[in-house]
Design a protein around this motif. Structure first.
Motif, mmCIF file in Angstrom:
data_model
loop_
_atom_site.group_PDB
_atom_site.id
_atom_site.type_symbol
_atom_site.label_atom_id
_atom_site.label_comp_id
_atom_site.label_asym_id
_atom_site.label_seq_id
_atom_site.Cartn_x
_atom_site.Cartn_y
_atom_site.Cartn_z
ATOM 1 N N GLN A 165 30.438 -20.215 -32.044
ATOM 2 C CA GLN A 165 29.419 -19.434 -31.366
ATOM 3 C C GLN A 165 29.715 -19.371 -29.875
ATOM 4 O OE1 GLN A 165 25.758 -21.423 -32.441
ATOM 5 N NE2 GLN A 165 25.574 -20.260 -34.320
ATOM 6 N N GLU A 166 29.481 -18.196 -29.293
ATOM 7 C CA GLU A 166 29.710 -18.016 -27.867
ATOM 8 C C GLU A 166 28.422 -18.331 -27.112
ATOM 9 O OE1 GLU A 166 31.866 -14.647 -25.265
ATOM 10 O OE2 GLU A 166 29.937 -14.012 -26.093
ATOM 11 N N VAL A 167 28.512 -19.291 -26.215
ATOM 12 C CA VAL A 167 27.358 -19.677 -25.408
ATOM 13 C C VAL A 167 27.774 -19.659 -23.939
ATOM 14 C CG1 VAL A 167 25.611 -21.442 -24.955
ATOM 15 C CG2 VAL A 167 26.522 -21.161 -27.275
ATOM 16 N N LYS A 168 27.016 -18.919 -23.136
ATOM 17 C CA LYS A 168 27.276 -18.855 -21.696
ATOM 18 C C LYS A 168 25.985 -19.148 -20.949
ATOM 19 C CE LYS A 168 30.914 -15.324 -22.095
ATOM 20 N NZ LYS A 168 31.366 -13.979 -21.649
ATOM 21 N N LEU A 169 26.124 -19.759 -19.786
ATOM 22 C CA LEU A 169 24.960 -20.061 -18.953
ATOM 23 C C LEU A 169 25.203 -19.590 -17.534
ATOM 24 C CD1 LEU A 169 22.202 -21.440 -18.465
ATOM 25 C CD2 LEU A 169 23.472 -23.549 -17.973
ATOM 26 N N LEU A 170 24.360 -18.667 -17.056
ATOM 27 C CA LEU A 170 24.373 -18.280 -15.655
ATOM 28 C C LEU A 170 23.462 -19.250 -14.917
ATOM 29 C CD1 LEU A 170 25.446 -15.660 -17.041
ATOM 30 C CD2 LEU A 170 24.343 -14.386 -15.186
ATOM 31 N N SER A 171 24.009 -19.894 -13.893
ATOM 32 C CA SER A 171 23.298 -20.983 -13.248
ATOM 33 C C SER A 171 23.491 -20.923 -11.731
ATOM 34 C CB SER A 171 23.814 -22.331 -13.794
ATOM 35 O OG SER A 171 23.053 -23.404 -13.294
ATOM 36 N N PHE A 172 22.815 -21.811 -11.032
ATOM 37 C CA PHE A 172 22.938 -21.958 -9.575
ATOM 38 C C PHE A 172 22.836 -23.450 -9.301
ATOM 39 C CE2 PHE A 172 20.700 -21.618 -5.273
ATOM 40 C CZ PHE A 172 21.881 -21.416 -4.584
ATOM 41 N N TRP A 173 23.822 -24.015 -8.679
ATOM 42 C CA TRP A 173 24.010 -25.470 -8.688
ATOM 43 C C TRP A 173 22.815 -26.305 -8.209
ATOM 44 C CZ3 TRP A 173 23.735 -28.659 -4.499
ATOM 45 C CH2 TRP A 173 23.787 -28.051 -3.229
ATOM 46 N N PRO A 174 21.986 -25.859 -7.223
ATOM 47 C CA PRO A 174 20.863 -26.730 -6.838
ATOM 48 C C PRO A 174 19.560 -26.434 -7.570
ATOM 49 C CG PRO A 174 21.111 -25.012 -5.196
ATOM 50 C CD PRO A 174 22.092 -24.716 -6.287
ATOM 51 N N SER A 175 19.597 -25.547 -8.569
ATOM 52 C CA SER A 175 18.366 -25.127 -9.235
ATOM 53 C C SER A 175 17.915 -26.126 -10.299
ATOM 54 C CB SER A 175 18.573 -23.756 -9.898
ATOM 55 O OG SER A 175 17.516 -23.462 -10.784
ATOM 56 N N PRO A 176 16.731 -26.711 -10.149
ATOM 57 C CA PRO A 176 16.234 -27.630 -11.191
ATOM 58 C C PRO A 176 15.951 -26.894 -12.497
ATOM 59 C CG PRO A 176 14.509 -27.178 -9.581
ATOM 60 C CD PRO A 176 15.770 -26.568 -9.038
ATOM 61 N N PHE A 177 15.631 -25.609 -12.417
ATOM 62 C CA PHE A 177 15.364 -24.818 -13.620
ATOM 63 C C PHE A 177 16.634 -24.665 -14.453
ATOM 64 C CE2 PHE A 177 12.878 -23.180 -9.987
ATOM 65 C CZ PHE A 177 11.620 -23.613 -10.380
ATOM 66 N N ALA A 178 17.748 -24.437 -13.764
ATOM 67 C CA ALA A 178 19.024 -24.277 -14.457
ATOM 68 C C ALA A 178 19.530 -25.609 -15.000
ATOM 69 C CB ALA A 178 20.059 -23.660 -13.510
ATOM 70 N N TRP A 179 19.309 -26.680 -14.258
ATOM 71 C CA TRP A 179 19.810 -27.988 -14.703
ATOM 72 C C TRP A 179 19.116 -28.454 -15.971
ATOM 73 C CZ3 TRP A 179 23.945 -30.852 -13.910
ATOM 74 C CH2 TRP A 179 24.741 -30.565 -12.792
ATOM 75 N N ARG A 180 17.838 -28.116 -16.124
ATOM 76 C CA ARG A 180 17.157 -28.563 -17.347
ATOM 77 C C ARG A 180 17.788 -27.914 -18.575
ATOM 78 N NH1 ARG A 180 11.630 -25.607 -15.659
ATOM 79 N NH2 ARG A 180 11.228 -27.632 -14.699
ATOM 80 N N VAL A 202 13.471 -34.566 3.055
ATOM 81 C CA VAL A 202 13.683 -33.402 3.923
ATOM 82 C C VAL A 202 12.402 -33.050 4.681
ATOM 83 C CG1 VAL A 202 14.163 -30.922 3.938
ATOM 84 C CG2 VAL A 202 15.573 -32.446 2.560
ATOM 85 N N GLY A 203 11.271 -33.129 3.997
ATOM 86 C CA GLY A 203 10.003 -32.762 4.609
ATOM 87 C C GLY A 203 9.285 -33.885 5.315
ATOM 88 N N SER A 204 9.907 -35.065 5.355
ATOM 89 C CA SER A 204 9.308 -36.245 6.006
ATOM 90 C C SER A 204 7.868 -36.473 5.508
ATOM 91 C CB SER A 204 9.319 -36.090 7.531
ATOM 92 O OG SER A 204 10.628 -35.956 8.011
ATOM 93 N N THR A 205 7.734 -36.503 4.201
ATOM 94 C CA THR A 205 6.422 -36.705 3.600
ATOM 95 C C THR A 205 6.568 -37.559 2.352
ATOM 96 O OG1 THR A 205 4.421 -35.555 2.840
ATOM 97 C CG2 THR A 205 6.541 -34.652 2.129
ATOM 98 N N ARG A 247 23.936 -35.570 -4.390
ATOM 99 C CA ARG A 247 22.743 -35.745 -3.555
ATOM 100 C C ARG A 247 22.996 -35.343 -2.104
ATOM 101 N NH1 ARG A 247 19.165 -38.936 -0.673
ATOM 102 N NH2 ARG A 247 17.073 -38.996 -1.607
ATOM 103 N N ASP A 248 24.163 -35.690 -1.563
ATOM 104 C CA ASP A 248 24.439 -35.346 -0.164
ATOM 105 C C ASP A 248 24.485 -33.833 0.031
ATOM 106 O OD1 ASP A 248 26.745 -35.092 -1.646
ATOM 107 O OD2 ASP A 248 28.062 -36.031 -0.169
ATOM 108 N N ARG A 249 25.063 -33.139 -0.943
ATOM 109 C CA ARG A 249 25.112 -31.678 -0.864
ATOM 110 C C ARG A 249 23.708 -31.083 -0.991
ATOM 111 N NH1 ARG A 249 28.268 -27.576 -5.043
ATOM 112 N NH2 ARG A 249 28.129 -25.698 -3.730
ATOM 113 N N MET A 250 22.881 -31.686 -1.847
ATOM 114 C CA MET A 250 21.499 -31.239 -2.010
ATOM 115 C C MET A 250 20.722 -31.395 -0.708
ATOM 116 S SD MET A 250 20.426 -30.432 -5.317
ATOM 117 C CE MET A 250 18.982 -31.356 -5.831
ATOM 118 N N HIS A 271 17.858 -29.108 3.636
ATOM 119 C CA HIS A 271 17.622 -29.158 5.078
ATOM 120 C C HIS A 271 17.785 -27.774 5.699
ATOM 121 C CE1 HIS A 271 16.655 -33.164 6.461
ATOM 122 N NE2 HIS A 271 17.594 -33.703 5.709
ATOM 123 N N GLU A 272 18.791 -27.049 5.251
ATOM 124 C CA GLU A 272 18.996 -25.688 5.759
ATOM 125 C C GLU A 272 17.835 -24.783 5.372
ATOM 126 O OE1 GLU A 272 22.786 -24.584 4.212
ATOM 127 O OE2 GLU A 272 23.911 -25.681 5.743
#
Length: 226
Positions: free
Chosen positions: A4-19, A170-173, A204-207, A212-213
């Motif tokens: 079976q062909e399975v593909k995933l379009l993702s974005f590396w910092p996205s928690p939605f994609a990681w799940r 990041v948000g100091s909270t 984590r460092d990249r995140m 921060h940006e």
């Protein structure tokens, strides 16, 4: 049986994609990973998801499935090994409820608390803490939300274990006070120490750099508008 062909379009910092990635890996499903830049969306992404124009997008034998919670259930129903959702209808309903609750009540408030300022920041932080109080009661006395093994709700709420502490920094909270929420803290450790999860997380460092940006961009915009 044909592969079976399975593909995933993702974005590396996205928690939605990681799940979605966690679910596929827990099921042992081989897939092709396609990285997307959500700030410069490809024609493929716009074609496959013309409504929301966002990741994740799962493609299974030419069929397109959208929205991370829907994708999780599709994965669970398509590949029966290592079930994610509980078996009893009531428990399924509870898992869906708390996944939606965390998304609507905790994630939105925590995200706003990260980048906003002043009264808006504090009000959002309070709303997030109120949501955490509810989730603390659900996880008390359990290793994972589903019991002794990772399931649907753990995957759905996995962002709390990894993304939320970064947003707090990041948000100091502070939202998840270890003294106030020991059950959630224990679950976070169990989740992140799971053999599969700990080897499948964005750096984590990249995140921190990425968020921060985003924080600088959003706070500058808020100051200019305010």
């Amino acid at each position: 049986m044909a592969k079976q062909e399975v593909k995933l379009l993702s974005f590396w910092p996205s928690p939605f994609a990681w799940r979605v990635e966690w679910a596929l890996k827990l099921k042992g499903v081989d897939y092709e990973y396609i990285e997307e830049d959500v700030f410069n969306k490809s024609s493929l992404l716009l074609k496959l998801n013309p409504v929301h124009k966002m990741v994740p997008v799962l493609i299974h034998d030419g069929k397109v499935i959208l929205e991370s919670f829907i994708i999780l259930e599709y994965i669970d129903e398509t590949w029966k090994q290592n079930p994610l959702l509980p078996q009893h209808p009531y428990e399924i309903a509870q898992a869906r409820f708390w996944a939606k609750f965390a998304e609507e009540k905790l994630m939105d408030a925590a995200w706003t608390a990260m980048w906003s300022l002043g009264e808006k920041k504090e009000n959002s932080r309070k709303l997030a803490i109120e949501a955490v109080e509810k989730i603390e009661e659900v996880i008390k006395g359990k290793k994972f939300f589903g019991g002794e093994s990772i399931g649907y709700l753990d995957i759905a709420l996995g962002w709390i274990a990894y993304w939320l502490p970064i947003w707090e920094e990041v948000g100091s909270t502070q939202i998840v006070d270890p003294a106030k929420f020991p059950a959630i803290i224990a679950w976070m450790k169990n989740f992140l120490n799971h053999g599969l999860i700990k080897h499948n997380l964005p750096p984590r460092d990249r995140m921190l750099v990425y968020f921060h940006e985003l924080w600088r961009s959003k706070t500058l915009s808020a100051v200019q508008q305010g």
